[in-house]
Motif scaffolding. Structure first.
Motif, PDB file in Angstrom:
ATOM      1  N   ILE A 129      27.011  45.792  54.143  1.00  0.00           N
ATOM      2  CA  ILE A 129      28.228  47.125  53.363  1.00  0.00           C
ATOM      3  C   ILE A 129      29.158  46.402  53.023  1.00  0.00           C
ATOM      4  O   ILE A 129      30.093  46.379  52.020  1.00  0.00           O
ATOM      5  CB  ILE A 129      27.947  48.639  54.070  1.00  0.00           C
ATOM      6  N   SER A 130      30.305  45.814  54.342  1.00  0.00           N
ATOM      7  CA  SER A 130      31.502  45.482  53.978  1.00  0.00           C
ATOM      8  C   SER A 130      31.615  44.176  52.199  1.00  0.00           C
ATOM      9  O   SER A 130      32.902  44.378  52.108  1.00  0.00           O
ATOM     10  CB  SER A 130      32.107  44.459  54.920  1.00  0.00           C
ATOM     11  N   MET A 131      30.678  43.313  52.645  1.00  0.00           N
ATOM     12  CA  MET A 131      30.597  42.806  51.258  1.00  0.00           C
ATOM     13  C   MET A 131      30.389  42.915  50.739  1.00  0.00           C
ATOM     14  O   MET A 131      30.532  42.441  49.647  1.00  0.00           O
ATOM     15  CB  MET A 131      29.380  41.545  52.201  1.00  0.00           C
ATOM     16  N   GLY A 132      29.480  44.227  50.313  1.00  0.00           N
ATOM     17  CA  GLY A 132      29.029  44.718  49.102  1.00  0.00           C
ATOM     18  C   GLY A 132      30.274  44.869  48.741  1.00  0.00           C
ATOM     19  O   GLY A 132      30.319  45.012  47.033  1.00  0.00           O
ATOM     20  N   ILE A 133      30.824  45.681  49.163  1.00  0.00           N
ATOM     21  CA  ILE A 133      32.106  46.427  48.357  1.00  0.00           C
ATOM     22  C   ILE A 133      33.247  45.291  48.021  1.00  0.00           C
ATOM     23  O   ILE A 133      33.825  45.768  47.479  1.00  0.00           O
ATOM     24  CB  ILE A 133      32.932  47.377  49.733  1.00  0.00           C
ATOM     25  N   VAL A 134      33.801  44.429  48.965  1.00  0.00           N
ATOM     26  CA  VAL A 134      34.791  43.238  48.838  1.00  0.00           C
ATOM     27  C   VAL A 134      34.110  42.749  47.739  1.00  0.00           C
ATOM     28  O   VAL A 134      35.170  42.279  46.856  1.00  0.00           O
ATOM     29  CB  VAL A 134      34.602  41.979  50.789  1.00  0.00           C
ATOM     30  N   ASN A 135      32.826  42.412  46.674  1.00  0.00           N
ATOM     31  CA  ASN A 135      32.424  41.750  46.093  1.00  0.00           C
ATOM     32  C   ASN A 135      32.364  42.659  45.001  1.00  0.00           C
ATOM     33  O   ASN A 135      32.935  42.033  44.380  1.00  0.00           O
ATOM     34  CB  ASN A 135      31.068  41.725  46.108  1.00  0.00           C
ATOM     35  N   LEU A 136      32.534  43.509  44.840  1.00  0.00           N
ATOM     36  CA  LEU A 136      32.349  44.568  43.940  1.00  0.00           C
ATOM     37  C   LEU A 136      34.578  45.094  43.808  1.00  0.00           C
ATOM     38  O   LEU A 136      34.470  44.360  42.357  1.00  0.00           O
ATOM     39  CB  LEU A 136      32.860  45.559  44.080  1.00  0.00           C
ATOM     40  N   ALA A 137      35.347  45.006  45.045  1.00  0.00           N
ATOM     41  CA  ALA A 137      36.496  44.633  44.932  1.00  0.00           C
ATOM     42  C   ALA A 137      36.886  43.254  43.981  1.00  0.00           C
ATOM     43  O   ALA A 137      38.054  43.486  42.468  1.00  0.00           O
ATOM     44  CB  ALA A 137      37.214  44.937  45.874  1.00  0.00           C
ATOM     45  N   VAL A 138      36.338  42.802  44.506  1.00  0.00           N
ATOM     46  CA  VAL A 138      37.034  40.916  43.598  1.00  0.00           C
ATOM     47  C   VAL A 138      36.611  40.700  42.403  1.00  0.00           C
ATOM     48  O   VAL A 138      37.037  41.166  41.343  1.00  0.00           O
ATOM     49  CB  VAL A 138      36.642  39.525  44.434  1.00  0.00           C
ATOM     50  N   ALA A 139      34.833  41.866  41.677  1.00  0.00           N
ATOM     51  CA  ALA A 139      34.597  41.026  40.339  1.00  0.00           C
ATOM     52  C   ALA A 139      35.469  42.970  39.780  1.00  0.00           C
ATOM     53  O   ALA A 139      35.795  42.356  38.301  1.00  0.00           O
ATOM     54  CB  ALA A 139      33.245  42.802  40.481  1.00  0.00           C
ATOM     55  N   TYR A 140      36.450  43.767  40.468  1.00  0.00           N
ATOM     56  CA  TYR A 140      36.758  44.685  39.124  1.00  0.00           C
ATOM     57  C   TYR A 140      38.340  44.675  39.024  1.00  0.00           C
ATOM     58  O   TYR A 140      39.284  44.699  38.426  1.00  0.00           O
ATOM     59  CB  TYR A 140      36.263  45.560  39.360  1.00  0.00           C
ATOM     60  N   SER A 141      39.308  43.706  39.977  1.00  0.00           N
ATOM     61  CA  SER A 141      39.689  43.652  40.344  1.00  0.00           C
ATOM     62  C   SER A 141      40.986  41.676  39.748  1.00  0.00           C
ATOM     63  O   SER A 141      42.049  41.456  40.113  1.00  0.00           O
ATOM     64  CB  SER A 141      40.587  44.396  41.615  1.00  0.00           C
ATOM     65  N   MET A 142      39.818  40.832  40.118  1.00  0.00           N
ATOM     66  CA  MET A 142      39.927  40.232  39.916  1.00  0.00           C
ATOM     67  C   MET A 142      39.579  38.989  37.942  1.00  0.00           C
ATOM     68  O   MET A 142      38.818  39.932  37.658  1.00  0.00           O
ATOM     69  CB  MET A 142      39.652  38.824  40.737  1.00  0.00           C
ATOM     70  N   SER A 143      40.084  38.204  37.960  1.00  0.00           N
ATOM     71  CA  SER A 143      39.188  37.417  36.932  1.00  0.00           C
ATOM     72  C   SER A 143      37.851  36.455  37.304  1.00  0.00           C
ATOM     73  O   SER A 143      37.399  36.683  38.526  1.00  0.00           O
ATOM     74  CB  SER A 143      40.125  35.969  36.302  1.00  0.00           C
ATOM     75  N   GLU A 144      37.162  36.434  35.997  1.00  0.00           N
ATOM     76  CA  GLU A 144      35.992  36.549  35.589  1.00  0.00           C
ATOM     77  C   GLU A 144      35.721  34.554  37.052  1.00  0.00           C
ATOM     78  O   GLU A 144      35.205  34.963  37.960  1.00  0.00           O
ATOM     79  CB  GLU A 144      35.542  36.213  34.806  1.00  0.00           C
ATOM     80  N   GLU A 145      36.719  34.088  36.412  1.00  0.00           N
ATOM     81  CA  GLU A 145      36.935  32.995  37.517  1.00  0.00           C
ATOM     82  C   GLU A 145      36.961  32.554  38.350  1.00  0.00           C
ATOM     83  O   GLU A 145      36.308  32.546  39.613  1.00  0.00           O
ATOM     84  CB  GLU A 145      37.928  32.174  37.286  1.00  0.00           C
ATOM     85  N   ALA A 146      37.454  33.892  38.936  1.00  0.00           N
ATOM     86  CA  ALA A 146      38.351  33.724  40.431  1.00  0.00           C
ATOM     87  C   ALA A 146      37.271  34.524  40.876  1.00  0.00           C
ATOM     88  O   ALA A 146      36.341  33.801  42.154  1.00  0.00           O
ATOM     89  CB  ALA A 146      39.166  35.183  41.053  1.00  0.00           C
ATOM     90  N   TRP A 147      36.113  35.816  40.346  1.00  0.00           N
ATOM     91  CA  TRP A 147      34.954  36.148  41.271  1.00  0.00           C
ATOM     92  C   TRP A 147      34.338  34.628  41.627  1.00  0.00           C
ATOM     93  O   TRP A 147      33.501  34.528  42.809  1.00  0.00           O
ATOM     94  CB  TRP A 147      34.158  37.197  40.217  1.00  0.00           C
ATOM     95  N   VAL A 148      33.680  33.868  40.231  1.00  0.00           N
ATOM     96  CA  VAL A 148      33.157  32.736  40.483  1.00  0.00           C
ATOM     97  C   VAL A 148      33.118  32.430  41.390  1.00  0.00           C
ATOM     98  O   VAL A 148      32.348  32.268  42.682  1.00  0.00           O
ATOM     99  CB  VAL A 148      32.918  31.912  39.462  1.00  0.00           C
ATOM    100  N   ASN A 149      34.206  32.043  41.828  1.00  0.00           N
ATOM    101  CA  ASN A 149      34.890  30.959  42.919  1.00  0.00           C
ATOM    102  C   ASN A 149      34.554  32.429  44.765  1.00  0.00           C
ATOM    103  O   ASN A 149      34.482  31.246  45.817  1.00  0.00           O
ATOM    104  CB  ASN A 149      35.833  30.881  43.250  1.00  0.00           C
ATOM    105  N   PHE A 150      35.188  32.876  44.577  1.00  0.00           N
ATOM    106  CA  PHE A 150      34.389  34.115  45.945  1.00  0.00           C
ATOM    107  C   PHE A 150      32.956  34.405  45.975  1.00  0.00           C
ATOM    108  O   PHE A 150      32.992  34.133  47.366  1.00  0.00           O
ATOM    109  CB  PHE A 150      35.006  35.210  45.483  1.00  0.00           C
TER     110      PHE A 150
END
Length: 180
Positions: A129-150
């Motif tokens: 559940i936490s990983m799902g939330i963190v994924n969305l937080a990164v996807a919506y608050s950071m750049s596309e490249e940051a999300w790909v790295n994450f």
């Protein structure tokens, strides 16, 4: 080797994204890479795990939607959907059957008290559940490249740390023949 094989499609996705800067193209490569991974697994073992099958279906559906609509949101949501589905399955195993998912996966090789199996399983539910939330937080608050790295390094790193913590917890509770 299995862990590397499991992460191979996301590594390919990462490499294509880093060389092209195009998340749609990286997604278009991810779909056949995941299909080939499943084919290779089937040829080698003559079986596909349910979790792998769920991931494949979601890669095809959400990756296909990403390509069809030219919208990265679908592929960015895929890790969250996968994690939340796994979390639901692990949680459901507390109420269905005699053993939790974690115990079914590892119970043949490790002997632990029933409460420890339940604690491990709940820890996985919270982790998913936490990983799902963190994924969305990164996807919506950071750049596309940051999300790909994450997606590659962050999720893999967090999973590795979590598995190590689980291992340490289990070693404290493993029952030897004299404790039974």
């Amino acid at each position: 080797m299995k862990l590397l094989l499991d992460f191979l499609p996301i590594i390919i996705f990462f490499v294509v994204y880093k060389t092209t800067g195009d998340i749609i193209m990286a997604t278009a490569v991810l779909i056949p890479a995941t299909m080939l991974q499943m084919l290779y697994t089937w040829i080698r073992t003559h079986r596909i795990e349910k979790m792998q099958l769920v991931t494949l279906v979601l890669v095809i559906l959400m990756g296909g939607a990403t390509i069809a609509f030219q919208d990265k949101t679908f592929i960015q949501w895929k890790p969250t959907v996968v994690n939340w589905l796994f979390g639901a399955v692990f949680l459901g195993s507390h109420f269905i059957g005699q053993k939790t998912v974690v115990q079914r996966l590892m119970g043949a090789s490790i002997d632990l008290p029933a409460q420890v199996w339940r604690n491990l399983n709940i820890a996985w539910v919270i982790f998913f559940i936490s990983m799902g939330i963190v994924n969305l937080a990164v996807a919506y608050s950071m750049s596309e490249e940051a999300w790909v790295n994450f997606k590659l390094f962050g999720m893999l790193g967090l999973t590795f740390v979590f598995i190590l913590a689980q291992g340490l917890y289990m070693t404290r509770h493993i029952q030897s023949d004299s404790q039974k």
